[in-house]
Motif scaffolding. Sequence first.
Motif, PDB file in Angstrom:
ATOM      1  N   LEU A  81      38.730   8.898 -24.615  1.00  0.00           N
ATOM      2  CA  LEU A  81      37.488   9.517 -25.083  1.00  0.00           C
ATOM      3  C   LEU A  81      36.758  10.193 -23.935  1.00  0.00           C
ATOM      4  CD1 LEU A  81      35.192   9.772 -27.264  1.00  0.00           C
ATOM      5  CD2 LEU A  81      34.357   7.594 -26.433  1.00  0.00           C
ATOM      6  N   ASN A  82      36.670   9.485 -22.794  1.00  0.00           N
ATOM      7  CA  ASN A  82      35.803   9.936 -21.714  1.00  0.00           C
ATOM      8  C   ASN A  82      36.552  10.758 -20.679  1.00  0.00           C
ATOM      9  OD1 ASN A  82      35.096   7.103 -22.719  1.00  0.00           O
ATOM     10  ND2 ASN A  82      33.164   7.883 -21.979  1.00  0.00           N
ATOM     11  N   SER A  83      35.919  11.803 -20.226  1.00  0.00           N
ATOM     12  CA  SER A  83      36.517  12.638 -19.192  1.00  0.00           C
ATOM     13  C   SER A  83      36.735  11.854 -17.908  1.00  0.00           C
ATOM     14  CB  SER A  83      35.615  13.844 -18.903  1.00  0.00           C
ATOM     15  OG  SER A  83      35.514  14.660 -20.043  1.00  0.00           O
ATOM     16  N   SER A  84      35.781  10.963 -17.569  1.00  0.00           N
ATOM     17  CA  SER A  84      35.915  10.215 -16.323  1.00  0.00           C
ATOM     18  C   SER A  84      37.104   9.260 -16.398  1.00  0.00           C
ATOM     19  CB  SER A  84      34.628   9.444 -16.021  1.00  0.00           C
ATOM     20  OG  SER A  84      34.184   8.756 -17.164  1.00  0.00           O
ATOM     21  N   VAL A  85      37.412   8.777 -17.602  1.00  0.00           N
ATOM     22  CA  VAL A  85      38.575   7.907 -17.769  1.00  0.00           C
ATOM     23  C   VAL A  85      39.860   8.739 -17.653  1.00  0.00           C
ATOM     24  CG1 VAL A  85      39.750   6.297 -19.299  1.00  0.00           C
ATOM     25  CG2 VAL A  85      37.267   6.334 -19.232  1.00  0.00           C
ATOM     26  N   ALA A  86      39.836   9.923 -18.244  1.00  0.00           N
ATOM     27  CA  ALA A  86      41.013  10.791 -18.191  1.00  0.00           C
ATOM     28  C   ALA A  86      41.398  11.086 -16.755  1.00  0.00           C
ATOM     29  CB  ALA A  86      40.726  12.090 -18.941  1.00  0.00           C
ATOM     30  N   GLN A  87      40.372  11.318 -15.922  1.00  0.00           N
ATOM     31  CA  GLN A  87      40.618  11.605 -14.510  1.00  0.00           C
ATOM     32  C   GLN A  87      41.483  10.540 -13.852  1.00  0.00           C
ATOM     33  OE1 GLN A  87      36.747  12.045 -12.827  1.00  0.00           O
ATOM     34  NE2 GLN A  87      37.199  14.055 -11.976  1.00  0.00           N
ATOM     35  N   SER A  88      41.264   9.289 -14.242  1.00  0.00           N
ATOM     36  CA  SER A  88      41.987   8.186 -13.601  1.00  0.00           C
ATOM     37  C   SER A  88      43.399   8.033 -14.163  1.00  0.00           C
ATOM     38  CB  SER A  88      41.210   6.881 -13.780  1.00  0.00           C
ATOM     39  OG  SER A  88      41.353   6.421 -15.112  1.00  0.00           O
ATOM     40  N   MET A  89      43.708   8.721 -15.264  1.00  0.00           N
ATOM     41  CA  MET A  89      45.002   8.516 -15.914  1.00  0.00           C
ATOM     42  C   MET A  89      45.975   9.658 -15.678  1.00  0.00           C
ATOM     43  SD  MET A  89      43.617   7.599 -19.680  1.00  0.00           S
ATOM     44  CE  MET A  89      44.424   6.121 -20.202  1.00  0.00           C
ATOM     45  N   GLN A  90      45.448  10.856 -15.461  1.00  0.00           N
ATOM     46  CA  GLN A  90      46.281  12.060 -15.491  1.00  0.00           C
ATOM     47  C   GLN A  90      47.497  11.988 -14.572  1.00  0.00           C
ATOM     48  OE1 GLN A  90      43.097  14.909 -14.679  1.00  0.00           O
ATOM     49  NE2 GLN A  90      43.622  15.941 -16.575  1.00  0.00           N
ATOM     50  N   GLN A  91      47.244  11.547 -13.322  1.00  0.00           N
ATOM     51  CA  GLN A  91      48.333  11.519 -12.343  1.00  0.00           C
ATOM     52  C   GLN A  91      49.465  10.600 -12.811  1.00  0.00           C
ATOM     53  OE1 GLN A  91      48.111  13.228  -9.051  1.00  0.00           O
ATOM     54  NE2 GLN A  91      50.302  12.941  -9.413  1.00  0.00           N
ATOM     55  N   ILE A  92      49.082   9.451 -13.370  1.00  0.00           N
ATOM     56  CA  ILE A  92      50.084   8.460 -13.786  1.00  0.00           C
ATOM     57  C   ILE A  92      50.958   9.026 -14.899  1.00  0.00           C
ATOM     58  CG2 ILE A  92      50.358   6.170 -14.810  1.00  0.00           C
ATOM     59  CD1 ILE A  92      47.622   5.490 -13.475  1.00  0.00           C
ATOM     60  N   PHE A  93      50.330   9.656 -15.883  1.00  0.00           N
ATOM     61  CA  PHE A  93      51.095  10.232 -16.988  1.00  0.00           C
ATOM     62  C   PHE A  93      51.958  11.390 -16.496  1.00  0.00           C
ATOM     63  CE2 PHE A  93      47.678   8.552 -19.989  1.00  0.00           C
ATOM     64  CZ  PHE A  93      48.470   7.485 -20.371  1.00  0.00           C
ATOM     65  N   ASN A  94      51.389  12.188 -15.590  1.00  0.00           N
ATOM     66  CA  ASN A  94      52.120  13.341 -15.095  1.00  0.00           C
ATOM     67  C   ASN A  94      53.369  12.906 -14.328  1.00  0.00           C
ATOM     68  OD1 ASN A  94      51.728  16.285 -15.168  1.00  0.00           O
ATOM     69  ND2 ASN A  94      51.969  16.099 -12.960  1.00  0.00           N
ATOM     70  N   ASP A  95      53.219  11.876 -13.496  1.00  0.00           N
ATOM     71  CA  ASP A  95      54.361  11.372 -12.725  1.00  0.00           C
ATOM     72  C   ASP A  95      55.464  10.890 -13.651  1.00  0.00           C
ATOM     73  OD1 ASP A  95      52.997  11.950 -10.478  1.00  0.00           O
ATOM     74  OD2 ASP A  95      52.418   9.887  -9.991  1.00  0.00           O
ATOM     75  N   ALA A  96      55.077  10.360 -14.818  1.00  0.00           N
ATOM     76  CA  ALA A  96      56.064   9.817 -15.743  1.00  0.00           C
ATOM     77  C   ALA A  96      56.488  10.843 -16.786  1.00  0.00           C
ATOM     78  CB  ALA A  96      55.500   8.583 -16.427  1.00  0.00           C
ATOM     79  N   ASN A  97      55.954  12.070 -16.646  1.00  0.00           N
ATOM     80  CA  ASN A  97      56.283  13.119 -17.612  1.00  0.00           C
ATOM     81  C   ASN A  97      55.920  12.735 -19.040  1.00  0.00           C
ATOM     82  OD1 ASN A  97      57.231  15.621 -16.863  1.00  0.00           O
ATOM     83  ND2 ASN A  97      59.074  14.692 -16.001  1.00  0.00           N
TER      84      ASN A  97
END
Lengths: 409, 309
Positions: free
Chosen positions: A116-132
Amino acid sequence: MRNRSLIVVSIAVAGALSLSACGSRGEKKAEDGAAGSTTTVTIGVDAPLTGDLSALGLGIKNSVDLAVKQANAKNEVPGVKFEIKALDDTAKPAPGQQNATNLVADKTVIGVVGPLNSSVAQSMQQIFNDANLVQISPANTGVALSQGEAWATGKKARPFKSYFRTATTDAVQGPFAAQYLVNEAKKKKVFLIDDQKTYGAGLAGTFKGEFTKLGGTIVGEEHVNPDDRDFNAIVTKVKSSGAEAIYYGGEYPAAGPLSLQLKEGGVNIPLMGGDGIQSGDFIKLNPKSQGDLATAVGLPVEQLPSAAKFIADYKAAAYKDAYETYGGYSYDSAWAIIQGVKTVVAANNGKLPADARAKVVAAVQAISFEGVTGKVSFDEYGDTTNKQLTVYAVKDGKWAVEKSGTLAG
Amino acid sequence: MHELPQQLANGLILGALYGLVAIGYTMVYGIVQLINFAHGEIFMVGGFGALTAFLALPGGTSLWIAIPLMLLAGILVSTLVAVGAERFAYRPLRGAPRLAPLITAIGLSIVLQQLVFSFYPDAKKARVFPKIPGDPIEFASVTIQRSDIFLLVAAPLCMIVLGWFVAKTRSGRAMQATSQDPDTAKLMGIDTDRIIVMAFAIGAAFAAVAAVAYGLRTGQVDSRMGILLGLKAFTAAVLGGIGNIYGAMLGGLALGLTEGLATAYIQHVPGMDLFGGAAWKDVWAFVLLIVVLLVRPQGLLGERVADRA
């Protein structure tokens, strides 16, 4: 004495165990092998399921659940059965990051809807990106998430290719509110308040830019802490500033009492905010919200013919909580992942390929279908191509549509 | 500067709220030298007790009837929790090193939050609290919310009653004696256990009054509302001189005024425009605490006691 301490220790241990049991609830194991060749894939959901913003979070979770159930019922992707795995981020970045790691580690997860929150998304993006692993947020509006930190200067660069969203950004929402206040509501003097979070501060910033460009004056600026509930000192400042309206960048848990205390303090001017306050809870927390305004991305789901079926189905599914602001976007996000999986499976002779995650990311990028909220497709930054917005006003205890449109200029 | 009277009024109202909660810290510390960090949660459960009473009443009940009942329910819940905490969490540790009950207090505050969360399934979310209806009241250039009148009446009233109780009644004098020297008081035939329970109960009752005031003021209660408010009230108690009842009230007022004035004026001090505004008000409250502790370590009204940490 010895026995007594033994009892105390065992009670403590039992208590701790039952607490940790609460933490792991909702991780249902897939019933595998039931239908022979059926593969089960999981769509992860990350949203605040408890806490201040849980009304919005539960709406997201239920809407994804509905999409998954319908995909299974229709056998949308032959040979693939969908499940959801919903994790609670309590609207905070740290649990969000843990959830991202958890979802990445679960090999059945093929895509994630949230947060929901943009600030939460910031903390997740790299992890998801690394895992494709594809991530589609139904609600993030922070611009930098998809266009990079330097977006305001015109140097747009997409930081993570696995990140998408079905919500428009604050680069559209803030200015849209400014245009409404100046052109329609004829308010030239605004007091600007934000809660210093990624979402709130970003929204206030884009609002300010457009508002001053249109000839409006910012008569005062304040920053609050998201946990504050006492705003009387600000009420006094607003009162003596001569403001005709307040623009608040933030969410309803603080905006509700802020607006209430303003009106109780004798400042009878509307408070306007973004989609973070466009929730039923804002009105519940604020009995004097009549006339307060909010923008929200897209057209009101209730008005779209494409959404009538969604609303009816949601009702029929008898969820305990309302679908709220992001229900339609969450449904579309989940459906985009389902369609992505469909493309990938179809291209691989009806089977899920080994590198399914990466292929789904590519498939989602190219997706285009008519969703609940209108046409669903993504531009080169992963943002939705749907840039429609709506202004809502509180009338008789409900959010009523004031004006819909696309951002001008 | 025309907003000064209003900011002073805001500060006083907020300060009265801090002061009411601070009484609980100060009384318990004055008698058993325990900083009851669960006191913020005792405040919070009082709010939920009052809310429960309100929800149990039939819709449309006049607030003249509802508020006293809510107060009663809040006080009942807070007091029971505080007395229970004293009996089961603190009394067994009475002879233990001072760190032990302190840690218990922190643990207890988490337990209480979790309990409220379990009883109220969406207690982590803000719950709507009733407000006193009607337009705000204007005195010259000062506007006062109707809901704050409750606080403006309740706070001085509570203080007067407490002052009378401590100075004039037998139990009050026994309390003073226990706080001065518990061992000697015990030798003189004072039931110190009873006095300690009483200190917890009075503090909890005041916290419940404050919780109703907080609910009326902000229109909501939630299970985390005790954390920051408890910390502020503790600051107020230290500021006023922990152990001193009037000091708690004075410390609360000083803290409330600091917050109100800092929000309004620090921004206008040259070179300070970055550090002003509402987001910094907590910082200034703690700056005030540090300054007072540097200049007058015993707090505003406290007495210098050599051997107490």
